[in-house]
Design a protein around this motif. Structure first.
Motif, PDB file in Angstrom:
ATOM      1  N   MET A 177       0.615  -1.379  -0.044  1.00  0.00           N
ATOM      2  CA  MET A 177       0.087   0.046   0.015  1.00  0.00           C
ATOM      3  C   MET A 177       0.949   1.246  -0.025  1.00  0.00           C
ATOM      4  O   MET A 177       1.941   1.425   0.666  1.00  0.00           O
ATOM      5  CB  MET A 177      -0.799  -0.027   1.283  1.00  0.00           C
ATOM      6  N   PHE A 178       0.717   2.015  -0.871  1.00  0.00           N
ATOM      7  CA  PHE A 178       1.230   3.485  -0.883  1.00  0.00           C
ATOM      8  C   PHE A 178       0.261   4.437  -0.748  1.00  0.00           C
ATOM      9  O   PHE A 178      -0.741   4.440  -1.163  1.00  0.00           O
ATOM     10  CB  PHE A 178       1.887   3.679  -2.252  1.00  0.00           C
ATOM     11  N   GLY A 179       0.478   5.267   0.425  1.00  0.00           N
ATOM     12  CA  GLY A 179      -0.503   6.136   0.899  1.00  0.00           C
ATOM     13  C   GLY A 179       0.329   7.744   1.152  1.00  0.00           C
ATOM     14  O   GLY A 179       1.626   7.814   0.944  1.00  0.00           O
ATOM     15  N   LYS A 180      -0.275   8.666   0.728  1.00  0.00           N
ATOM     16  CA  LYS A 180      -0.126  10.027   1.188  1.00  0.00           C
ATOM     17  C   LYS A 180      -1.152  10.719   1.674  1.00  0.00           C
ATOM     18  O   LYS A 180      -2.118  10.876   1.452  1.00  0.00           O
ATOM     19  CB  LYS A 180       0.316  10.670  -0.255  1.00  0.00           C
ATOM     20  N   ILE A 181      -0.786  11.498   2.832  1.00  0.00           N
ATOM     21  CA  ILE A 181      -1.590  12.558   3.326  1.00  0.00           C
ATOM     22  C   ILE A 181      -0.772  13.994   3.235  1.00  0.00           C
ATOM     23  O   ILE A 181       0.189  14.253   3.501  1.00  0.00           O
ATOM     24  CB  ILE A 181      -1.553  12.543   4.938  1.00  0.00           C
ATOM     25  N   THR A 182      -1.863  14.915   2.764  1.00  0.00           N
ATOM     26  CA  THR A 182      -1.369  16.317   2.471  1.00  0.00           C
ATOM     27  C   THR A 182      -2.093  17.273   3.448  1.00  0.00           C
ATOM     28  O   THR A 182      -3.358  17.074   3.281  1.00  0.00           O
ATOM     29  CB  THR A 182      -1.735  16.830   0.791  1.00  0.00           C
ATOM     30  N   MET A 183      -1.244  17.894   4.295  1.00  0.00           N
ATOM     31  CA  MET A 183      -2.016  18.600   5.130  1.00  0.00           C
ATOM     32  C   MET A 183      -1.615  20.371   5.113  1.00  0.00           C
ATOM     33  O   MET A 183      -0.561  20.608   5.023  1.00  0.00           O
ATOM     34  CB  MET A 183      -1.300  18.406   6.805  1.00  0.00           C
ATOM     35  N   LYS A 184      -2.874  20.755   4.780  1.00  0.00           N
ATOM     36  CA  LYS A 184      -2.509  22.223   4.517  1.00  0.00           C
ATOM     37  C   LYS A 184      -2.532  23.016   5.873  1.00  0.00           C
ATOM     38  O   LYS A 184      -3.408  23.030   6.685  1.00  0.00           O
ATOM     39  CB  LYS A 184      -3.615  22.752   3.661  1.00  0.00           C
ATOM     40  N   LEU A 185      -1.222  23.617   5.717  1.00  0.00           N
ATOM     41  CA  LEU A 185      -1.171  24.517   7.190  1.00  0.00           C
ATOM     42  C   LEU A 185      -1.817  26.015   7.220  1.00  0.00           C
ATOM     43  O   LEU A 185      -1.832  26.678   6.216  1.00  0.00           O
ATOM     44  CB  LEU A 185       0.351  24.529   7.309  1.00  0.00           C
ATOM     45  N   ARG A 186      -2.108  26.473   8.424  1.00  0.00           N
ATOM     46  CA  ARG A 186      -2.774  27.549   8.294  1.00  0.00           C
ATOM     47  C   ARG A 186      -1.695  28.658   8.615  1.00  0.00           C
ATOM     48  O   ARG A 186      -1.244  28.619   9.850  1.00  0.00           O
ATOM     49  CB  ARG A 186      -3.809  27.446   9.542  1.00  0.00           C
ATOM     50  N   ASN A 233       4.514   1.170   2.770  1.00  0.00           N
ATOM     51  CA  ASN A 233       4.196  -0.080   3.010  1.00  0.00           C
ATOM     52  C   ASN A 233       2.839  -0.122   4.001  1.00  0.00           C
ATOM     53  O   ASN A 233       2.424   1.120   4.327  1.00  0.00           O
ATOM     54  CB  ASN A 233       5.128  -0.989   3.527  1.00  0.00           C
ATOM     55  N   GLU A 234       2.358  -1.294   4.197  1.00  0.00           N
ATOM     56  CA  GLU A 234       0.982  -1.290   4.984  1.00  0.00           C
ATOM     57  C   GLU A 234       1.185  -0.773   6.328  1.00  0.00           C
ATOM     58  O   GLU A 234       0.410   0.098   6.979  1.00  0.00           O
ATOM     59  CB  GLU A 234       0.577  -2.687   5.018  1.00  0.00           C
ATOM     60  N   ASP A 235       2.361  -1.146   6.886  1.00  0.00           N
ATOM     61  CA  ASP A 235       2.475  -0.606   8.490  1.00  0.00           C
ATOM     62  C   ASP A 235       2.532   0.717   8.491  1.00  0.00           C
ATOM     63  O   ASP A 235       1.933   1.417   9.358  1.00  0.00           O
ATOM     64  CB  ASP A 235       3.273  -1.387   9.072  1.00  0.00           C
ATOM     65  N   ALA A 236       3.421   1.116   7.702  1.00  0.00           N
ATOM     66  CA  ALA A 236       3.817   2.800   7.775  1.00  0.00           C
ATOM     67  C   ALA A 236       2.309   3.577   7.279  1.00  0.00           C
ATOM     68  O   ALA A 236       1.999   4.371   8.187  1.00  0.00           O
ATOM     69  CB  ALA A 236       4.633   3.093   6.497  1.00  0.00           C
ATOM     70  N   TYR A 237       1.589   3.108   6.465  1.00  0.00           N
ATOM     71  CA  TYR A 237       0.257   3.908   6.135  1.00  0.00           C
ATOM     72  C   TYR A 237      -0.665   3.641   7.368  1.00  0.00           C
ATOM     73  O   TYR A 237      -1.150   4.778   7.688  1.00  0.00           O
ATOM     74  CB  TYR A 237      -0.374   3.078   4.853  1.00  0.00           C
ATOM     75  N   ALA A 264      -4.585   6.831  -0.900  1.00  0.00           N
ATOM     76  CA  ALA A 264      -3.968   5.435  -0.823  1.00  0.00           C
ATOM     77  C   ALA A 264      -4.236   4.741  -2.134  1.00  0.00           C
ATOM     78  O   ALA A 264      -5.324   4.590  -2.681  1.00  0.00           O
ATOM     79  CB  ALA A 264      -4.648   4.694   0.410  1.00  0.00           C
ATOM     80  N   VAL A 265      -3.084   4.167  -2.418  1.00  0.00           N
ATOM     81  CA  VAL A 265      -2.976   3.213  -3.911  1.00  0.00           C
ATOM     82  C   VAL A 265      -2.377   1.774  -3.627  1.00  0.00           C
ATOM     83  O   VAL A 265      -1.205   1.805  -2.976  1.00  0.00           O
ATOM     84  CB  VAL A 265      -2.088   4.064  -4.808  1.00  0.00           C
ATOM     85  N   PRO A 266      -3.111   0.848  -3.770  1.00  0.00           N
ATOM     86  CA  PRO A 266      -2.460  -0.587  -3.519  1.00  0.00           C
ATOM     87  C   PRO A 266      -1.302  -0.596  -4.361  1.00  0.00           C
ATOM     88  O   PRO A 266      -1.137  -0.379  -5.684  1.00  0.00           O
ATOM     89  CB  PRO A 266      -3.518  -1.441  -4.259  1.00  0.00           C
ATOM     90  N   LYS A 267       0.054  -1.323  -3.965  1.00  0.00           N
ATOM     91  CA  LYS A 267       1.097  -1.550  -4.680  1.00  0.00           C
ATOM     92  C   LYS A 267       0.898  -2.193  -6.062  1.00  0.00           C
ATOM     93  O   LYS A 267       1.635  -1.900  -6.972  1.00  0.00           O
ATOM     94  CB  LYS A 267       1.999  -2.060  -3.636  1.00  0.00           C
TER      95      LYS A 267
END
Length: 249
Positions: free
Chosen positions: A1-10, A66-70, A102-105
């Motif tokens: 699993m590849f994942g990404k979180i984008t947090m827009k800062l105030r 990877n799955e654990d990190a996500y 999130a994108v499955p590898k």
């Protein structure tokens, strides 16, 4: 699993790419102790962190490979945050919006076998990028160092064998070349050390067969999550694909 979180800062002030390492420290303190210890001991880490600016808005971007990190970093920790405390500056940074992908590898690796990918790629290095070779910093885009970095980072997330192989690396280098570039020399400051680096765009032409083309495109698609080169967990080496890659999102 590849994942990404984008947090827009105030309303952040006095911020630059160099502060990514401070956010890295803040995030590590939020993780479960045993997992944080495991990451600290790992030579190649299954995540990348960087700051980026778009339309005058700064975002903190954390990607996992990877799955654990996500699960632990994105789902259990960062998805629940509305602010981050930066101990070094004694500052609270508020989060206005979070975007999670999130994108499955298998979607990336399947494209290696089933796609007819572009023979021309344009890559943007959006944060300072550099490599280490024979003990020295390399701060220009050398394709051998780029491919080698991406292959080794890919192997971190691999459960079924390793991709890195000197013979395959030679084939990638023989079958592609940089045909244009628009780069800027820049320093990345980390704990008092100024690391010479570059940002900007390169265009790559692939002259090899479709299999090699698919592999190169797959590696850069993966690089959107892993980053490329040194210190990608601390803010360096973030890339975007302007042309080419694999459409999976």
């Amino acid at each position: 699993m590849f994942g990404k979180i984008t947090m827009k800062l105030r309303d952040v002030k006095d911020i630059s790419y160099n502060k990514s390492s401070l956010f890295h420290g803040a995030i590590m303190e939020l993780l479960p102790y045993e997992y944080g210890k495991q990451l600290h001991l790992s030579q190649l880490r299954p995540y990348s962190i960087h700051l980026e600016k778009e339309n005058d808005i700064w975002s903190l971007v954390v990607a996992t490979m990877n799955e654990d990190a996500y699960s632990i970093i994105v789902e259990q920790t960062l998805s629940k945050l509305d602010k981050i405390y930066i101990k070094h500056d004694d500052e609270i940074v508020y989060i206005d919006e979070k975007i999670i992908n999130a994108v499955p590898k298998k979607l990336i690796t399947r494209a290696f076998y089933n796609s007819e990918t572009s023979k021309v790629l344009e890559i943007r290095f959006i944060t300072p990028t550099a490599f280490k070779s024979k003990g020295d910093y390399v701060f220009f885009p050398d394709l051998r160092l780029i491919y080698q970095s991406l292959m080794k980072k890919f192997d971190v997330s691999s459960d079924d064998g390793f991709l890195f192989d000197p013979d395959i690396l030679d084939e990638l280098c023989r079958g592609s070349k940089i045909i244009s570039y628009n780069l800027r020399s820049i320093y990345f400051q980390l704990e008092g050390v100024k690391i010479p680096a570059f940002t900007g765009n390169i265009k790559i032409k692939i002259t090899a067969n479709q299999t090699i083309s698919n592999l190169i495109n797959m590696l850069f698609e993966y690089g959107k999550y892993s980053g490329v080169g040194i210190k990608s967990s601390l803010g360096m080496g973030a890339i975007k694909i302007i042309k080419g890659g694999i459409n999976i999102e």
